[in-house]
Structures are given as structure tokens and as C-alpha cells.
Design an enzyme around this catalytic site. Structure first.
Site, short mmCIF file in Angstrom:
data_model
loop_
_atom_site.label_atom_id
_atom_site.label_comp_id
_atom_site.label_asym_id
_atom_site.label_seq_id
_atom_site.Cartn_x
_atom_site.Cartn_y
_atom_site.Cartn_z
N CYS A 19 29.51 -5.23 14.31
CA CYS A 19 30.66 -4.52 13.73
C CYS A 19 30.27 -3.55 12.62
CB CYS A 19 31.69 -5.52 13.21
SG CYS A 19 30.99 -6.99 12.47
N HIS A 57 35.73 -4.29 7.31
CA HIS A 57 34.42 -4.13 6.68
C HIS A 57 34.39 -2.76 5.98
CE1 HIS A 57 33.09 -7.69 8.58
NE2 HIS A 57 32.14 -7.23 9.37
C1 11C Z 1 29.52 -10.54 10.31
N1 11C Z 1 28.71 -8.59 11.50
O1 11C Z 1 30.32 -9.83 9.70
C2 11C Z 1 28.80 -10.01 11.55
C3 11C Z 1 29.49 -10.55 12.76
O2 11C Z 1 25.85 -9.54 15.66
O3 11C Z 1 27.81 -9.42 16.50
C4 11C Z 1 28.97 -10.04 14.08
C5 11C Z 1 27.60 -10.49 14.40
C6 11C Z 1 27.06 -9.78 15.60
O4 11C Z 1 29.25 -11.69 9.99
#
Ligand code: 11C
Length: 344
Positions: free
Chosen positions: A130, A242
Site C-alpha cells: 500500500c 497512509h
Molecule cells: C502495513 N503496508 O501498513 C503494510 C501492509 O506487503 O502487502 C501491507 C503489507 C504488504 O502494515
């Protein structure tokens, strides 16, 4: 023309969002099947005004299913994606299991749609992390204009990136701070309520975390292997959305006004950049939205051809479910998939 679509991990945060987005965008489905582990068998999930009963992944036959969108974690994907692909069903996988495999395309449709044709090698297409997805949506049009040399990014990642357990932990701890003596830490490594944690995913030998490494590897794979990128990934007490503070060094000159104009026209981007109180995006504003929002675009006079900006997106949508559904739409648009069962 309509397609039989299976969602694996249908009871999770991202799986439910995938069902919402398929419905919202009027994806041409002949049937939608919700799948998960045996533990969740029989659970009900919504698809528009319909209710689907979740079936067990290990008892399901994919031979007449056209597209499988997986959001069940790396281990489930490693075991199941190749088997499903071999049954002639195209897998769009949201985990990191196949992202760095050179026979698997890693796709953000606004960034590298042409790479999708490679999927026939394994019948698997990977969806990026993400934090990378929203970053490359904003970087791509700027790279096309002025060629990016180096990116320094600090992320502020919401707890929903860590799944439902992450959201529950923020909620429970926040309440416990006010009403209970004891605040339990289970999912995260330290208390997340009223705190920030500079650690997402496991530590690697060089001191970076895997989340930080993923941002480097995925940006290089999708956008340009020559781009140098360094990241610090931080978990913050936000439920959805995010955020990223990004500093970019370009080869050629680019002004803040030029960047603003380019991003205003760029697919998937929305500029919200008024230099006044509240004239910028926050993660709360981005929740439930499809766009990657860009604010605080300004020139960085400490380097040649430098810009700083603030990039925010709903991590469950563009960062996961929306991008996966857009990949499925791209397969159809390009005539790369035909339904196995012809309409009567
Ligand atoms: C998080 N970005 O916010 C991560 C979740 O490799 O698909 C997704 C983890 C991934 O913890």
C-alpha cells in the site's frame, strides 16, 4: 461479457473492501464467490445488497472461475496462487509472495500497465504494498517530466495496514487509556494509542525494515530501476489512510507550480494544495476515497531540482482493493482474458 470472480480472504479488511469496490464500479461479474479459511466458513459478507456465505478455500474448485483476487497473506498465497493459476484462473495477489518474481508482473495501472502482458507466464499478477502504490501514482508523472534521481520518504501508516487486529488494538488501547488501569500490547511492538512506532514488518540485516525495503524494490520494479529511494516507515494511531512526507531530487529543473499542474492532470491523482489553514489533505479526509491526494508541494532549495510534498491515500482502497480491481479491469480492457463460461 461477464466473469466468475473469487475473493480469497473475503472476511478481512481488504477482502470486504474488494467486494465493495467490485460492486461500486459495476465490475462485470457473472458470479462472485467469497472464500477464506475453514475457520471462517459460513460467515456472511455483503456484496451490494446480496449476502454471500463464505466457502472454504481448500474445498473450492477453481476450474470454472476466471479471476481470483487474493488477500490472505503471503503464506496462503505461496501455497495457493500457483495451484489456482494452473487451473486457468488468473490470480491477482495482494501479498508480497510473488511481487519480486521476475515472471510475475507487479502492476499499478496508472504507472506500468504495459507490463501486465507478462502474467501469462504464471497466471499471477502482483498488487504492490500500500505505501508503494500511492507513492508511485504521484511519482510517475513527475518522473516522466523531470526524471527522478532520488527519493527520501517518511511514512505515517495507519493501523488498518496491519489488518483488523491492528484496528482493534488501537480502539481497545485508546479506550483502556481512559477507563482501565492496564493497556495490553498484542499486535504491535509497543503501545500504538497516543504513540507512534518506527517499525513496520521485520528488521533486515542492514537495519532497515522489510516494509522500507519493499518501497525501494517495488518502486524500482514498477517505475525505474535507476531511482534511488530511502524510506523510514512509521505506524501512527490513525485507523485508515497512509500519509507520506516525500522529498524528491530530479535530474532536470521542475518548479512547484509545474509539479502542481502535472499532478492535477495525472491519472489517479488529486491535488489539494492551498497554502492556508486546512488547505491540505489528512488521512481522515482520504478514507473511502479512490484518489491519491497530493498537498504541500514546494521547492526544496537545499538541493538542485528538489521538491517536497505530502501524499495521502486510503490504504485499503488504492493501496490494496481498488488497485487489485483496476488490474482486473485492465485485463478485460486489453482483451487479455475471456470468460470460461459463455453467457447463455
Ligand atoms: C502495513 N503496508 O501498513 C503494510 C501492509 O506487503 O502487502 C501491507 C503489507 C504488504 O502494515
Amino acid at each position: 461479457m461477464s466473469f466468475k470472480v473469487a475473493i480469497v480472504g473475503a472476511t478481512g479488511n481488504v477482502g470486504r473492501e474488494m467486494l465493495n469496490i467490485l460492486e461500486e464500479r459495476g465490475f462485470p461479474v457473472s458470479e462472485v464467490v467469497a472464500l477464506a479459511s475453514r475457520r471462517s466458513q459460513g460467515t456472511e459478507v455483503s456484496f451490494g445488497d446480496r449476502t454471500l456465505k463464505v466457502k472454504a478455500l481448500d474445498q473450492y474448485d477453481f476450474s470454472d472461475t476466471d479471476i481470483c483476487i487474493m488477500s490472505a497473506g503471503g503464506n496462503v498465497s505461496k501455497e495457493w496462487s500457483p495451484k489456482i493459476g494452473k487451473q486457468g484462473c488468473v490470480v491477482i495477489d495482494n501479498s508480497s509472495a510473488f511481487r519480486y518474481d521476475q515472471d510475475v508482473p507487479l502492476i499499478v495501472p496508472e504507472v506500468n500497465p504495459d507490463a501486465i502482458s507478462l502474467f501469462t507466464r504464471k497466471n499471477i499478477i502482483a498488487n504492490p504494498n500500500c505505501s508503494t502504490a500511492q507513492l508511485v501514482v504521484a511519482l510517475k508523472p513527475l518522473h516522466d517530466f523531470a526524471t527522478i534521481k532520488r527519493v527520501v520518504v517518511a511514512t505515517y501508516q495507519s493501523v488498518s495496514g496491519a489488518g483488523k487486529e491492528g484496528m482493534d488494538e488501537l480502539f481497545t488501547q485508546t479506550r483502556a487509556v481512559f477507563v482501565a488501569d492496564q493497556v495490553d500490547v498484542k499486535k504491535f511492538t509497543k503501545r500504538i494509542a497516543f504513540n507512534v512506532i518506527p517499525h513496520i514488518d521485520v528488521f533486515l540485516d542492514d537495519g532497515f525494515t522489510k516494509e522500507e525495503w519493499k518501497m525501494v524494490a517495488e518502486t524500482k520494479k514498477m517505475l525505474d530501476p535507476k531511482i534511488k529511494l530511502t524510506a523510514t516507515c512509521v505506524r501512527v494511531p490513525v485507523f485508515i489512510g497512509h500519509s507520506e512526507a516525500v522529498n524528491i531530487e530530479f535530474e532536470k529543473p521542475i518548479t512547484a507550480e509545474e509539479a502542481r499542474e502535472i499532478l492535477r492532470e495525472a491519472p489517479g491523482c488529486q491535488v489539494l494544495d492551498k497554502r492556508e489553514d486546512g488547505g491540505y489533505i489528512t488521512p481522515l479526509d482520504s478514507a473511502g476515497e479512490d484518489a491519491t491526494f497530493i498537498s504541500r508541494i514546494r521547492e526544496d532549495s537545499t538541493i538542485d531540482n528538489g521538491l517536497s510534498m505530502w501524499i495521502v491515500s486510503d490504504n485499503l482502497r488504492k493501496g490494496a482493493a481498488l488497485n487489485a480491481v483496476q488490474i482486473a479491469e485492465l485485463l478485460i480492457e486489453r482483451g487479455l482474458i475471456q470468460p470460461k463460461k459463455k453467457a447463455a
